[in-house]
Write a protein that holds these residues in place. Structure first.
Motif, mmCIF file in Angstrom:
data_model
loop_
_atom_site.group_PDB
_atom_site.id
_atom_site.type_symbol
_atom_site.label_atom_id
_atom_site.label_comp_id
_atom_site.label_asym_id
_atom_site.label_seq_id
_atom_site.Cartn_x
_atom_site.Cartn_y
_atom_site.Cartn_z
ATOM 1 N N UNK A 228 -5.555 -2.942 -11.341
ATOM 2 C CA UNK A 228 -4.183 -2.486 -11.140
ATOM 3 C C UNK A 228 -4.210 -0.960 -11.152
ATOM 4 N N UNK A 229 -4.098 -0.369 -9.967
ATOM 5 C CA UNK A 229 -4.301 1.074 -9.841
ATOM 6 C C UNK A 229 -3.036 1.883 -10.087
ATOM 7 N N UNK A 230 -1.898 1.232 -10.285
ATOM 8 C CA UNK A 230 -0.656 1.974 -10.509
ATOM 9 C C UNK A 230 -0.565 2.437 -11.953
ATOM 10 N N UNK A 231 0.115 3.576 -12.139
ATOM 11 C CA UNK A 231 0.305 4.105 -13.487
ATOM 12 C C UNK A 231 1.687 3.802 -14.020
ATOM 13 N N UNK A 232 2.538 3.276 -13.168
ATOM 14 C CA UNK A 232 3.944 3.045 -13.523
ATOM 15 C C UNK A 232 4.337 1.644 -13.066
ATOM 16 N N UNK A 233 4.131 0.656 -13.929
ATOM 17 C CA UNK A 233 4.435 -0.740 -13.599
ATOM 18 C C UNK A 233 4.843 -1.448 -14.889
ATOM 19 N N UNK A 234 6.123 -1.822 -15.031
ATOM 20 C CA UNK A 234 6.585 -2.413 -16.292
ATOM 21 C C UNK A 234 5.847 -3.691 -16.676
ATOM 22 N N UNK A 235 5.721 -4.648 -15.760
ATOM 23 C CA UNK A 235 4.997 -5.891 -16.025
ATOM 24 C C UNK A 235 4.647 -6.526 -14.686
ATOM 25 N N UNK A 236 3.623 -6.015 -14.008
ATOM 26 C CA UNK A 236 3.303 -6.479 -12.650
ATOM 27 C C UNK A 236 2.873 -7.939 -12.602
ATOM 28 N N UNK A 237 3.512 -8.699 -11.735
ATOM 29 C CA UNK A 237 3.201 -10.122 -11.611
ATOM 30 C C UNK A 237 1.784 -10.346 -11.096
ATOM 31 N N UNK B 19 0.859 -1.179 0.000
ATOM 32 C CA UNK B 19 0.000 0.000 0.000
ATOM 33 C C UNK B 19 0.900 1.236 0.000
ATOM 34 N N UNK B 20 1.049 1.841 -1.166
ATOM 35 C CA UNK B 20 1.863 3.046 -1.284
ATOM 36 C C UNK B 20 1.362 3.870 -2.455
ATOM 37 N N UNK B 21 1.823 5.108 -2.501
ATOM 38 C CA UNK B 21 1.286 6.039 -3.487
ATOM 39 C C UNK B 21 1.567 5.589 -4.914
ATOM 40 N N UNK B 22 2.776 5.059 -5.169
ATOM 41 C CA UNK B 22 3.112 4.679 -6.545
ATOM 42 C C UNK B 22 2.318 3.457 -7.018
ATOM 43 N N UNK B 23 1.731 2.713 -6.089
ATOM 44 C CA UNK B 23 0.859 1.593 -6.461
ATOM 45 C C UNK B 23 -0.579 2.058 -6.710
ATOM 46 N N UNK B 24 -0.796 3.360 -6.544
ATOM 47 C CA UNK B 24 -2.131 3.893 -6.828
ATOM 48 C C UNK B 24 -3.116 3.735 -5.697
ATOM 49 N N UNK B 25 -2.632 3.711 -4.464
ATOM 50 C CA UNK B 25 -3.549 3.549 -3.324
ATOM 51 C C UNK B 25 -4.578 4.674 -3.276
ATOM 52 N N UNK C 151 0.813 -5.154 2.574
ATOM 53 C CA UNK C 151 1.151 -4.372 3.771
ATOM 54 C C UNK C 151 1.298 -2.891 3.434
ATOM 55 N N UNK C 152 1.102 -2.066 4.442
ATOM 56 C CA UNK C 152 1.289 -0.626 4.285
ATOM 57 C C UNK C 152 2.773 -0.299 4.398
ATOM 58 N N UNK C 153 3.208 0.735 3.689
ATOM 59 C CA UNK C 153 4.622 1.126 3.680
ATOM 60 C C UNK C 153 4.752 2.599 4.027
ATOM 61 N N UNK C 154 5.979 3.027 4.357
ATOM 62 C CA UNK C 154 6.205 4.444 4.650
ATOM 63 C C UNK C 154 6.060 5.341 3.418
ATOM 64 N N UNK C 155 5.988 4.736 2.217
ATOM 65 C CA UNK C 155 5.917 5.530 0.987
ATOM 66 C C UNK C 155 4.494 5.968 0.656
ATOM 67 N N UNK C 156 3.648 6.035 1.665
ATOM 68 C CA UNK C 156 2.277 6.497 1.479
ATOM 69 C C UNK C 156 2.227 7.968 1.885
ATOM 70 N N UNK C 157 1.765 8.812 0.988
ATOM 71 C CA UNK C 157 1.720 10.242 1.288
ATOM 72 C C UNK C 157 0.881 10.520 2.526
#
Length: 895
Positions: free
Chosen positions: A659-668, A591-597, A621-627
């Motif tokens: 898939x809510x992220x805008x930047x993901x090369x090939x998400x598994x 759960x982080x901003x770059x994943x499109x949370x 899991x939640x991460x510190x990279x959440x705005x």
């Protein structure tokens, strides 16, 4: 809170067998046994026809002054049979049945005895594995066919594994994607419950020598390195001599032998260093030495627990001869050094300044050893709860697809380098970075896996040691860009290796967000990476990523995609049942901003406001990279991190993967959702769109906004999933497919000659075509660049697993119409004809003949000629000259 003893006293009594193999096992067994509920009974049991273990058990009982008996299920009776351990499972199973044992506790399930004990009792009763020493290591090098015993600890998946702390639990879980057994963090018996340890573990201030005027005195805690096959006798002795020489420069020393050291080794120590400088065989540190000691020097050892108990500084010394390396622990009493030379520098600094130069970074001690005032009681609670372990998952079935069989045959015959280093700083299956390459390696045959060595950059603390290691290999493949950013020595080592002629490649997974983040965080290291990119081949997971790395200066890029365990063209059945009132829309990832949370929350809130029958779920899991200003929606169920098995179940029960992220090369995660026949919705700019666009059940959104996402979800659920289209696309991502692409790239990287860089770009475009017209144009451009034989071979091999079957057949025909001066190309074309012998059988025969004509010494060409000869039209007159010509060619070459 009720007392643990009171809680246990009301529990059902048990009959427990403790399988012991050393003194430490005796000590731990008796402490656990003392906490068993009233009415319980226990036995110490071992298997020792050789007599050595019995001596250790007696010594352990003598340490404690205990008059406890033990049972040897394999007593010495005459000559010891070589295969005695093979008989142990049956003997142990028979003994526990006769003794009516409820639970078996053991301390090592990977020793030669422990693994056989588990084989005999795992499916008959509860089995409890209790950690008896430090187990979480980084491995300087790890051969995939001959793993270190510590690496595979817990691999038998007993009913429960009791570990010291989170780091060991994470290590065990991350080692195996299918691991599902229970792991309990209980703390360490005799350590977590030690008052001095608990006090000193909380230290934060630097440690000073108590008496600067006294001559420094150090204990060198030796280990049974040669006895435990960690290194050769010569390397062990050389390491000790170098360690003693550095210690002698600053003070006096005493060598403390390991309790498992052989008599021969003890005799060598006394002869080499003097009997007065060699202590007694004892468990732990003697109290009379602690008062005067300034520090302890060791290699990798649990003795750091004694150091912390007694507030004594400890130095871990690394050596190129020993693969297991202690991870750094952040504590004022602990320091890691990379070599005996660095040891001398640190000792001199310590003695001169009077302040111990501890590690500045590393794992917090509480993560390594959890705080717990009653770890033995915690182990007992797990013993009482444990049930018979569930059966291990069977090996996944291998699809009987002729194309897959051809790919396997082709891979077995591939020209892989003999010595391959796969380099990374995280090989755990719990992280997305490690999963694709690890899975592809597991799909290799035994011969190829034996050629691969995993190199953990965290085990190397200086440039020279890492450079020397990497120069041992024919080719080096770096898994992700992370080592370039995280290690202060990695880029320098890579530069040294490249300049000395070792081919380097990097398998890139990183998003643009990560690259930007690391550029700002470590600008100097990032610049070093950019300087090295033109010197390396970059393996990419998507077309967009190929363009990104080309723009960053990488001259050689390859499209290889990725994979995960179980991924491929065989889809998972949906879970049948009554349709739910609401459709489940899920996302999986941290759960982080770059994943499109933030966007996911907005979509959930918008759907709720419109009264749509959707349920939104996020697993991760939640991460510190959440705005800080991102407010997590109450309309989303936040599940946290869940095991892969639970994630699979969730996917079979859910309807849409967003898939809510805008930047993901090939998400598994999106690929795994497709494998579970879920509808998939993604931003148009991610790698998933490159693959699934046009498949029914997939929808994309161009505008990164909640209304656009909701509209895409509506489009996706309006149709049924096209399982055939999904399977066709997912077949590109099977472990074997990635294995083959990586093998092809590495073969080309090592060959390194006859390459046209323009041809590399046009070559990869051929692999991406989806129509005959695109194929004709792409092949024409590729041939126009006058490609070298290595690029042609790469195209032929990779196309088999990456291109639609009908287009691949056309590709083989097109390339077969050219004039190639390389026998290798004609052999590859001949082998490619196996994809459709009905259409290409005669061509396969013709191509093999051309190969033999160019290289009369070829061993493979005659085999292919014989294989495809059955497709010659034997009843037609024009066939006779062809047959006669081949027979003449074979005769001239002595075949």
């Amino acid at each position: 809170m009720k007392d643990a003893t009171e809680e246990l006293s009301r529990s059902q009594a048990r009959r427990v067998a403790f399988f012991v193999e050393n003194r430490n096992g005796v000590h731990l067994s008796l402490q656990i046994a003392a906490r068993l509920p009233e009415g319980s009974t226990f036995e110490l049991v071992t298997a020792d026809p050789e007599g050595t273990v019995e001596q250790w058990i007696k010594a352990g009982l003598n340490d404690l002054g205990e008059h406890v008996t033990y049972v040897n299920v394999f007593p010495r009776e005459g000559a010891v049979a070589r295969d005695w351990t093979d008989q142990l499972p049956a003997k142990m199973a028979d003994w526990v049945r006769r003794e009516q044992v409820d639970s078996v506790v053991l301390f090592n399930d990977r020793s030669r005895r422990g693994r056989q004990v588990m084989a005999g009792v795992r499916d008959k009763m509860a089995t409890i594995l209790v950690q008896d020493g430090h187990l979480h290591f980084h491995f300087r090098r790890a051969n995939l066919l001959n793993r270190d015993q510590n690496w595979s600890y817990g691999a038998t998946q007993p009913s429960v594994t009791c570990v010291w702390g989170d780091t060991t639990g994470d290590f065990i879980r991350g080692r195996d994607p299918h691991f599902s057994a229970h792991i309990a963090v209980t703390g360490a018996i005799g350590v977590s419950d030690n008052r001095e340890f608990s006090t000193h573990a909380r230290m934060s201030e630097p440690v000073r020598r108590t008496d600067p005027d006294r001559e420094p005195f150090f204990i060198i805690a030796d280990q049974a390195l040669q006895e435990q096959r960690k290194c050769s006798r010569a390397d062990h002795q050389g390491l000790l001599v170098a360690t003693v020489n550095q210690t002698r420069k600053v003070g006096s020393f005493l060598i403390k032998p390991h309790p498992s050291s052989s008599k021969q080794h003890i005799a060598w120590l006394r002869e080499q260093f003097g009997a007065e400088n060699v202590g007694l065989l004892s468990r732990g540190l003697a109290e009379d030495l602690i008062a005067d000691v300034d520090g302890i020097v060791t290699f990798y050892s649990s003795i750091y627990t004694d150091a912390l108990k007694n507030q004594v500084p400890l130095i871990f010394v690394g050596s190129a001869a020993v693969d297991a390396v202690m991870p750094r622990i952040a504590h004022p009493l602990i320091r890691n050094v990379a070599s005996t030379t660095e040891l001398g520098t640190v000792l001199d600094r310590y003695v001169q300044s009077g302040v111990f130069p501890a590690n500045k970074a590393g794992f917090p001690i509480d993560k390594v050893i959890a705080r717990n005032p009653d770890p033995a009681g915690a182990c007992v609670r797990e013993i009482l709860r444990a049930q018979i372990a569930r059966p291990l998952d069977p090996e996944p079935a291998v699809p009987s697809d002729p194309l897959i069989e051809n790919l396997d045959w082709e891979f077995e015959m591939s020209n892989l380098p003999n010595r391959i280093a796969v380099v990374g700083d995280d090989f755990a299956y719990s992280t997305g970075i490690a999963i694709p390459l690890q899975t592809a390696i597991e799909a290799m045959g035994e011969r190829q896996r034996g050629n691969i060595t995993l190199i953990d950059t965290r085990a190397y603390l200086n440039v020279k040691s890492l450079t020397d290691e990497l120069l041992r290999y024919d080719v080096v493949l770096v898994n992700s860009l992370a080592p370039f950013w995280r290690s202060r020595v990695f880029s320098s080592a890579v530069r040294n290796v490249v300049h000395r002629g070792t081919p380097m490649a990097v398998y890139a997974h990183e998003t643009e967000w990560v690259i930007k983040y690391e550029r700002e965080r470590v600008p100097d290291r990032h610049q070093n990476l950019l300087n090295l990119l033109p010197m390396m081949d970059v393996l990419c997971v998507s077309q967009h990523q190929m363009k990104l790395f080309t723009s960053l200066g990488a001259g050689r890029v390859h499209w290889v995609l990725n994979t995960a365990p179980g991924l491929g063209g065989v889809l998972v059945p949906r879970m049948e049942g009554k349709p739910a009132e609401k459709m489940t829309v899920m996302m999986a990832g941290t759960v982080q901003e770059r994943k499109g949370a933030g966007l996911f929350c907005e979509v959930a809130d918008l759907a709720h406001a419109q009264g749509l029958p959707f349920r939104f779920v996020w697993a991760g899991r939640k991460t510190p990279h959440l705005n800080e200003d991102t407010e997590l929606s109450q309309n989303v169920e936040w599940l946290g991190a869940i095991p892969r098995s639970q994630l699979s179940t969730l996917m079979t029960q859910s309807d849409v993967f967003l898939l809510s992220s805008a930047d993901d090369p090939m998400p598994l995660a999106a690929l795994e959702a497709g494998q579970h026949r879920m509808r998939i919705v993604t931003y148009v700019g991610v790698g998933t769109s490159e693959i699934f666009d046009g498949a029914r059940g997939y929808a994309s959104f161009k505008e990164y906004s909640a209304p656009a996402v909701l509209e895409a979800i509506t489009r996706a659920i309006a149709v049924d999933v096209d399982a055939e289209a999904y399977a066709k696309r997912l077949g590109l991502f099977s472990p074997r497919a990635l294995r083959n692409r990586i093998a092809s790239v590495l073969a080309i990287v090592v060959a390194g000659h006859g390459r046209s860089q323009a041809a590399v770009g046009t070559r990869d475009q051929v692999l991406l075509v989806r129509s005959v017209s695109e194929l004709l144009v792409s092949v024409a451009r590729f041939l126009g660049e006058q490609p070298g034989s290595s690029d042609v071979s790469y195209l032929i091999k990779s196309g088999r697993s990456m291109m639609p079957r009908d287009l691949y057949v056309r590709l083989v025909n097109l390339l077969g119409g050219e004039t190639w001066g390389s026998a290798r190309v004609w052999l590859d074309l001949s082998e490619a004809c196996r994809i459709d012998r009905g259409l290409l059988g005669l061509r396969g025969y013709e191509y093999a003949c051309r190969a033999l004509n160019l290289n009369p010494q070829s061993r493979k060409a005659p085999l292919l000629i014989e294989e495809f000869a059955v497709w010659l039209p034997s009843n037609e007159p024009e066939a006779a000259p062809a047959r006669a010509g081949v027979l003449g060619l074979l005769a001239r070459t002595g075949r």
